[in-house]
Design a protein around this motif. Sequence first.
Motif, mmCIF file in Angstrom:
data_model
loop_
_atom_site.group_PDB
_atom_site.id
_atom_site.type_symbol
_atom_site.label_atom_id
_atom_site.label_comp_id
_atom_site.label_asym_id
_atom_site.label_seq_id
_atom_site.Cartn_x
_atom_site.Cartn_y
_atom_site.Cartn_z
ATOM 1 N N GLN A 387 -88.732 21.889 -98.679
ATOM 2 C CA GLN A 387 -89.168 22.902 -98.307
ATOM 3 C C GLN A 387 -89.613 22.979 -96.738
ATOM 4 O OE1 GLN A 387 -92.678 24.202 -100.311
ATOM 5 N NE2 GLN A 387 -92.238 24.270 -102.410
ATOM 6 N N GLN A 390 -86.306 22.958 -95.439
ATOM 7 C CA GLN A 390 -85.620 24.623 -95.029
ATOM 8 C C GLN A 390 -86.010 24.910 -93.761
ATOM 9 O OE1 GLN A 390 -82.835 25.782 -97.384
ATOM 10 N NE2 GLN A 390 -83.006 27.245 -94.750
ATOM 11 N N GLU A 391 -87.508 24.542 -93.227
ATOM 12 C CA GLU A 391 -88.104 25.608 -92.151
ATOM 13 C C GLU A 391 -87.469 24.336 -91.119
ATOM 14 O OE1 GLU A 391 -90.085 27.881 -92.421
ATOM 15 O OE2 GLU A 391 -90.147 27.914 -94.611
ATOM 16 N N ASN A 394 -84.414 26.820 -90.624
ATOM 17 C CA ASN A 394 -84.583 27.315 -90.108
ATOM 18 C C ASN A 394 -84.823 28.276 -88.520
ATOM 19 O OD1 ASN A 394 -84.042 29.073 -92.652
ATOM 20 N ND2 ASN A 394 -86.484 28.641 -93.200
ATOM 21 N N GLN A 395 -86.173 27.299 -88.139
ATOM 22 C CA GLN A 395 -85.873 27.154 -87.063
ATOM 23 C C GLN A 395 -85.161 26.567 -86.032
ATOM 24 O OE1 GLN A 395 -88.992 28.013 -85.236
ATOM 25 N NE2 GLN A 395 -88.036 26.713 -82.714
#
Length: 491
Positions: A387, A390-391, A394-395
């Motif tokens: 997770q 994944q962040e 995304n950033q």
Amino acid sequence: MVIYYCSTSLNMTFISTRQINLCYNFTLEFMYFKKITLLFFLIFASIGYSQTLSLKEAVKTGLENYGSIRAKNNYTNASKETLKQSRRDYLPNLNLSAQQDYGTVNGQNGPLYGFGGLGVASSGLPLPEQNWNSAFGALYLVNMNWDFFTFGKTQEKINLSKIDVQAKEKDLQQEKFQQEIKISAAYLNLLASQRLLISQQKNLDRAEVFKKTAVARVKNGLLAGVDSTLATAEVSKAKIALNLAKNFVKEQNNKLVDLMGVAPQDFATDTLFVTQIPKELIKGNAAADSLHPLLQFYKTKIDYSNQQVKLYKRFYYPTMSAFGVLQTRASGFENSYATDQHAFSRNYWDGVNPDRTNYLVGVGITWNLTTPFRSSKQVSAQKFVSQALQEEYNQADRELKSQLTFAEDKIKITLDNYAEAPIQVDAAKRAYIQKSTLYKNGLTDLTDLTQTIYTLNRAEIDRDIVNNNVWQSFLLKVAATGNFDLFINEF
């Protein structure tokens, strides 16, 4: 206050006209427009350029020599070897053993535990008293152990190694892409500094010409003596600016040398392309057809973490093993030693010649019932890692999209400036010619002429910076889209 911007790497630093005077103080040339080629040669020769370097050559050399790229290439090769090793882990264990010993065989009734592997494997009769009868003995052993079914643990390890190879390859690709962008930006900065150096050299030549003119006219009584003093000050000012420009060229050259991973040397850049705008900007289709190299790298990190979750879950299950043993023994003690303690031989061959053989084959299963309780938390922890990755993905995606929007806006501004720059230069030239004519005829003073010289110099500096900024802006867009071919194919 009039605002200008000088390109540094991929960022634009805004400075005032006064700061431009402090940093470069470039003035323009009115004479010698037809001697630009000769001027190029003289300047390059004076600062010791050893060779003309194209952008493609700079990028190619940097990719071959830069330390971090070579290191990550070795990391990739190491992960490939690890993948081969993980595949070979499925092979069974096959052990060969042979030992030849000499000693006694006294036995004793009673319990014994070979704690820590320190027990002695001597076997014999529990005689009523100790004796020191000794002979040779031998043991020959072949052992095979194979975890033939692991409920997917072996295959998941192989899959994890495969994804690790992909992650290392993507890391190498994104490192190469970043290096290509850095080298290109450094090359453009060096090119801009060398063009500004040429303007400084022309400015010095111009100042010396006006100094000679002013001194001659003062001697003839046509001008006041202060004009020659001011002209001398302008020459000194131009020399200082030229030295600052040379120092700036050295700084930019050293940055390019470091990024290329070569020995210190001076390069002359290719200036032909910078007077044009990138063809892709005219076509308007500078878009990426694939995922950005940085996002590809983050994606493989996520895949690697997810694969670790799958592997940890496989540890919940047991392991099934097949095993087999072939054992041959030899002893110098005869079969009648139980009744006759003289029935033994100290002969070496009698003790090591095998005469008893046993074999054993079987299948077993091992399952540690507490493993699922321990591994469940390891699985949970790894899910949180996925997770987090994944962040980060995304950033990075948001930052690249923001950079792309910024690059698009900057391209529009630089193209507008690219169209305006020739108009500014043309107007400044006309004003300069007018003021210089009036000055030669005694109709204006040197202060007014110096102001027009400064205006023309500023206009030509703007033109050089704007031309370079068009390419810098295009490079910024390429860095955001992730397709370096769009940029390098322009050369």
